[in-house]
Design a protein around this motif. Structure first.
Motif, PDB file in Angstrom:
ATOM      1  N   LEU A   1      18.355 -62.922  17.935  1.00 28.30           N
ATOM      2  CA  LEU A   1      18.072 -61.905  16.916  1.00 28.30           C
ATOM      3  C   LEU A   1      19.295 -60.997  16.782  1.00 28.30           C
ATOM      4  CD1 LEU A   1      14.508 -60.814  18.108  1.00 28.30           C
ATOM      5  CD2 LEU A   1      15.038 -62.171  16.071  1.00 28.30           C
ATOM      6  N   ILE A   2      19.666 -60.700  15.533  1.00 26.50           N
ATOM      7  CA  ILE A   2      20.771 -59.759  15.305  1.00 26.50           C
ATOM      8  C   ILE A   2      20.247 -58.612  14.443  1.00 26.50           C
ATOM      9  CG2 ILE A   2      23.085 -59.442  14.327  1.00 26.50           C
ATOM     10  CD1 ILE A   2      23.474 -62.493  14.649  1.00 26.50           C
ATOM     11  N   LEU A   3      20.392 -57.389  14.965  1.00 24.24           N
ATOM     12  CA  LEU A   3      19.970 -56.228  14.185  1.00 24.24           C
ATOM     13  C   LEU A   3      21.210 -55.522  13.656  1.00 24.24           C
ATOM     14  CD1 LEU A   3      17.705 -54.249  13.255  1.00 24.24           C
ATOM     15  CD2 LEU A   3      18.109 -52.990  15.385  1.00 24.24           C
ATOM     16  N   TYR A   4      21.260 -55.350  12.327  1.00 21.47           N
ATOM     17  CA  TYR A   4      22.344 -54.590  11.697  1.00 21.47           C
ATOM     18  C   TYR A   4      21.845 -53.168  11.503  1.00 21.47           C
ATOM     19  CZ  TYR A   4      24.335 -59.149  10.683  1.00 21.47           C
ATOM     20  OH  TYR A   4      24.846 -60.406  10.805  1.00 21.47           O
ATOM     21  N   GLY A   5      22.616 -52.190  11.961  1.00 19.49           N
ATOM     22  CA  GLY A   5      22.124 -50.826  11.793  1.00 19.49           C
ATOM     23  C   GLY A   5      23.037 -49.788  12.387  1.00 19.49           C
ATOM     24  N   ASN A   6      22.476 -48.595  12.513  1.00 19.46           N
ATOM     25  CA  ASN A   6      23.194 -47.475  13.088  1.00 19.46           C
ATOM     26  C   ASN A   6      22.118 -46.559  13.666  1.00 19.46           C
ATOM     27  OD1 ASN A   6      24.466 -44.815  13.224  1.00 19.46           O
ATOM     28  ND2 ASN A   6      26.170 -45.840  12.214  1.00 19.46           N
ATOM     29  N   LYS A   7      22.336 -46.086  14.901  1.00 22.39           N
ATOM     30  CA  LYS A   7      21.276 -45.309  15.557  1.00 22.39           C
ATOM     31  C   LYS A   7      21.015 -43.950  14.899  1.00 22.39           C
ATOM     32  CE  LYS A   7      21.112 -47.309  20.141  1.00 22.39           C
ATOM     33  NZ  LYS A   7      21.089 -47.021  21.576  1.00 22.39           N
ATOM     34  N   LEU A   8      21.920 -43.532  13.999  1.00 23.98           N
ATOM     35  CA  LEU A   8      21.646 -42.288  13.271  1.00 23.98           C
ATOM     36  C   LEU A   8      20.461 -42.463  12.329  1.00 23.98           C
ATOM     37  CD1 LEU A   8      25.207 -41.155  12.123  1.00 23.98           C
ATOM     38  CD2 LEU A   8      23.714 -39.923  13.696  1.00 23.98           C
ATOM     39  N   SER A   9      20.224 -43.692  11.908  1.00 22.25           N
ATOM     40  CA  SER A   9      19.214 -43.959  10.877  1.00 22.25           C
ATOM     41  C   SER A   9      17.806 -44.038  11.468  1.00 22.25           C
ATOM     42  CB  SER A   9      19.568 -45.278  10.184  1.00 22.25           C
ATOM     43  OG  SER A   9      18.415 -45.877   9.652  1.00 22.25           O
ATOM     44  N   PRO A  10      16.871 -43.192  10.973  1.00 18.45           N
ATOM     45  CA  PRO A  10      15.500 -43.267  11.487  1.00 18.45           C
ATOM     46  C   PRO A  10      14.863 -44.660  11.357  1.00 18.45           C
ATOM     47  CG  PRO A  10      15.816 -41.218  10.300  1.00 18.45           C
ATOM     48  CD  PRO A  10      17.053 -42.049  10.061  1.00 18.45           C
ATOM     49  N   PRO A  11      14.970 -45.347  10.188  1.00 20.96           N
ATOM     50  CA  PRO A  11      14.342 -46.679  10.116  1.00 20.96           C
ATOM     51  C   PRO A  11      14.920 -47.664  11.138  1.00 20.96           C
ATOM     52  CG  PRO A  11      14.989 -45.933   7.918  1.00 20.96           C
ATOM     53  CD  PRO A  11      15.539 -44.944   8.881  1.00 20.96           C
ATOM     54  N   VAL A  12      16.206 -47.520  11.442  1.00 24.15           N
ATOM     55  CA  VAL A  12      16.803 -48.400  12.463  1.00 24.15           C
ATOM     56  C   VAL A  12      16.175 -48.097  13.821  1.00 24.15           C
ATOM     57  CG1 VAL A  12      18.959 -48.932  13.706  1.00 24.15           C
ATOM     58  CG2 VAL A  12      18.972 -48.712  11.209  1.00 24.15           C
ATOM     59  N   ARG A  13      15.985 -46.803  14.080  1.00 27.53           N
ATOM     60  CA  ARG A  13      15.387 -46.425  15.381  1.00 27.53           C
ATOM     61  C   ARG A  13      13.947 -46.943  15.487  1.00 27.53           C
ATOM     62  NH1 ARG A  13      15.517 -40.772  15.040  1.00 27.53           N
ATOM     63  NH2 ARG A  13      17.272 -40.340  13.676  1.00 27.53           N
ATOM     64  N   ALA A  14      13.224 -47.004  14.355  1.00 24.95           N
ATOM     65  CA  ALA A  14      11.852 -47.550  14.391  1.00 24.95           C
ATOM     66  C   ALA A  14      11.881 -49.014  14.828  1.00 24.95           C
ATOM     67  CB  ALA A  14      11.203 -47.414  13.014  1.00 24.95           C
ATOM     68  N   VAL A  15      12.879 -49.756  14.339  1.00 21.98           N
ATOM     69  CA  VAL A  15      12.982 -51.173  14.732  1.00 21.98           C
ATOM     70  C   VAL A  15      13.436 -51.293  16.189  1.00 21.98           C
ATOM     71  CG1 VAL A  15      14.203 -53.334  14.265  1.00 21.98           C
ATOM     72  CG2 VAL A  15      13.325 -51.969  12.375  1.00 21.98           C
ATOM     73  N   LEU A  16      14.335 -50.414  16.621  1.00 24.07           N
ATOM     74  CA  LEU A  16      14.763 -50.449  18.032  1.00 24.07           C
ATOM     75  C   LEU A  16      13.563 -50.203  18.956  1.00 24.07           C
ATOM     76  CD1 LEU A  16      18.176 -48.520  17.782  1.00 24.07           C
ATOM     77  CD2 LEU A  16      17.873 -50.927  18.397  1.00 24.07           C
ATOM     78  N   LEU A  17      12.685 -49.286  18.556  1.00 19.37           N
ATOM     79  CA  LEU A  17      11.471 -49.035  19.363  1.00 19.37           C
ATOM     80  C   LEU A  17      10.620 -50.305  19.437  1.00 19.37           C
ATOM     81  CD1 LEU A  17      10.597 -45.459  18.045  1.00 19.37           C
ATOM     82  CD2 LEU A  17      10.943 -46.022  20.455  1.00 19.37           C
ATOM     83  N   THR A  18      10.477 -50.979  18.301  1.00 22.89           N
ATOM     84  CA  THR A  18       9.651 -52.200  18.274  1.00 22.89           C
ATOM     85  C   THR A  18      10.272 -53.298  19.144  1.00 22.89           C
ATOM     86  OG1 THR A  18       9.098 -51.618  15.991  1.00 22.89           O
ATOM     87  CG2 THR A  18       8.497 -53.827  16.721  1.00 22.89           C
ATOM     88  N   LEU A  19      11.580 -53.504  19.006  1.00 27.99           N
ATOM     89  CA  LEU A  19      12.261 -54.547  19.801  1.00 27.99           C
ATOM     90  C   LEU A  19      12.097 -54.255  21.294  1.00 27.99           C
ATOM     91  CD1 LEU A  19      15.505 -54.818  17.664  1.00 27.99           C
ATOM     92  CD2 LEU A  19      14.044 -56.769  18.230  1.00 27.99           C
TER      93      LEU A  19
END
Ligand code: GSH
Length: 239
Positions: free
Chosen positions: A5-23
């Motif tokens: 799995l590859i996640l494209y993102g930036n930890k500043l972004s709330p939606p990215v953090r929502a996916v990081l929590l799920t992963l």
């Protein structure tokens, strides 16, 4: 073996953090590819081919690309979850989770957060209008009512709706409208409950700290007023 799995993102972004929590909740291995949104890396042709909407998060799972934090979180639980508690199969339970996810997407993120951060980050605005802060307080009141159904946003169990909503609400709390325990007691308790998750600090906390620091640097006058008020409250014994 399933593809990486590859996640494209930036930890500043709330939606990215929502996916990081799920992963993290699913204990999945993944590669995190950081995109610098201020350098407009999301507009590079290579990324636009993957996501013409040029937003993060985007998830690559072999030949599949999934875009939008809510869709990604639901996909991850359905494909990789050992059970369905984070995104229930039951029609009625799922309808509640979906409603909370849409509430996050349409109201918390699109109506409350984006109209504040867009001008701050891209138009050199240095003050957030009171009306926009009031919208956040109204959203807190709505969320407070959700907790009549149970300790989590969709009832008795922790679900991806909690991950989605905590990503924006923790950002509001850290940067714009602190959650008062007196006004929104159940919301304040819920935030503490989420902060106590073993993966919270890494998945949401780290990015949240950077986010709050960035916002504070953009709002010198507003924060000066807040700090002065906090000092006065401490002196007068209100805090
Ligand atoms: N509803 C989307 C929102 C995604 C979104 O707007 N992400 C912002 C960062 S917080 C972004 O990538 N902005 C860059 C752009 O629109 O070019 C989701 O939940 O994934």
């Amino acid at each position: 073996m399933s593809p990486k799995l590859i996640l494209y993102g930036n930890k500043l972004s709330p939606p990215v953090r929502a996916v990081l929590l799920t992963l993290n909740a699913l204990n999945l291995d993944f590669e995190f590819r950081v995109l610098d949104l201020f350098a407009k890396e999301q507009l590079q042709p290579e990324f636009l081919k993957k996501n013409p909407q040029h937003t993060v998060p985007a998830l690559e799972d072999g030949e599949h690309i999934i875009v939008d934090s809510h869709a990604i979180a639901a996909y991850l639980v359905r494909k990789y979850g050992k059970d369905d508690t984070l995104y229930p199969e039951d029609f009625h339970a799922r309808a509640i989770v979906d409603q909370r996810l849409y509430y996050e997407a349409a109201t918390l993120f699109a109506t409350c957060l984006k109209p504040i951060t867009g001008p701050l980050f891209h138009e050199n605005v240095t003050e957030v209008p009171k009306q926009k802060l009031d919208q956040i307080s109204e959203a807190y009141t709505t969320l407070e009512a959700f907790f009549a159904q149970g300790p989590y946003v969709a009832g008795e169990n922790l679900t991806i709706a909690d991950f989605s909503i905590v990503s924006t609400v923790s950002s509001f709390n850290a940067a714009f409208v602190p959650i008062s325990k007196d006004k929104w007691p159940r919301l304040a308790e819920w935030l503490k409950r989420l902060e106590a998750l073993p993966y919270y600090a890494e998945a949401n906390g780290a990015g949240l700290k950077m986010y709050a620091a960035l916002i504070i640097s953009k709002l010198p006058k507003q924060y000066e007023k807040l700090w002065k008020k906090a000092l006065e409250d401490i002196k007068s014994g209100k805090q």
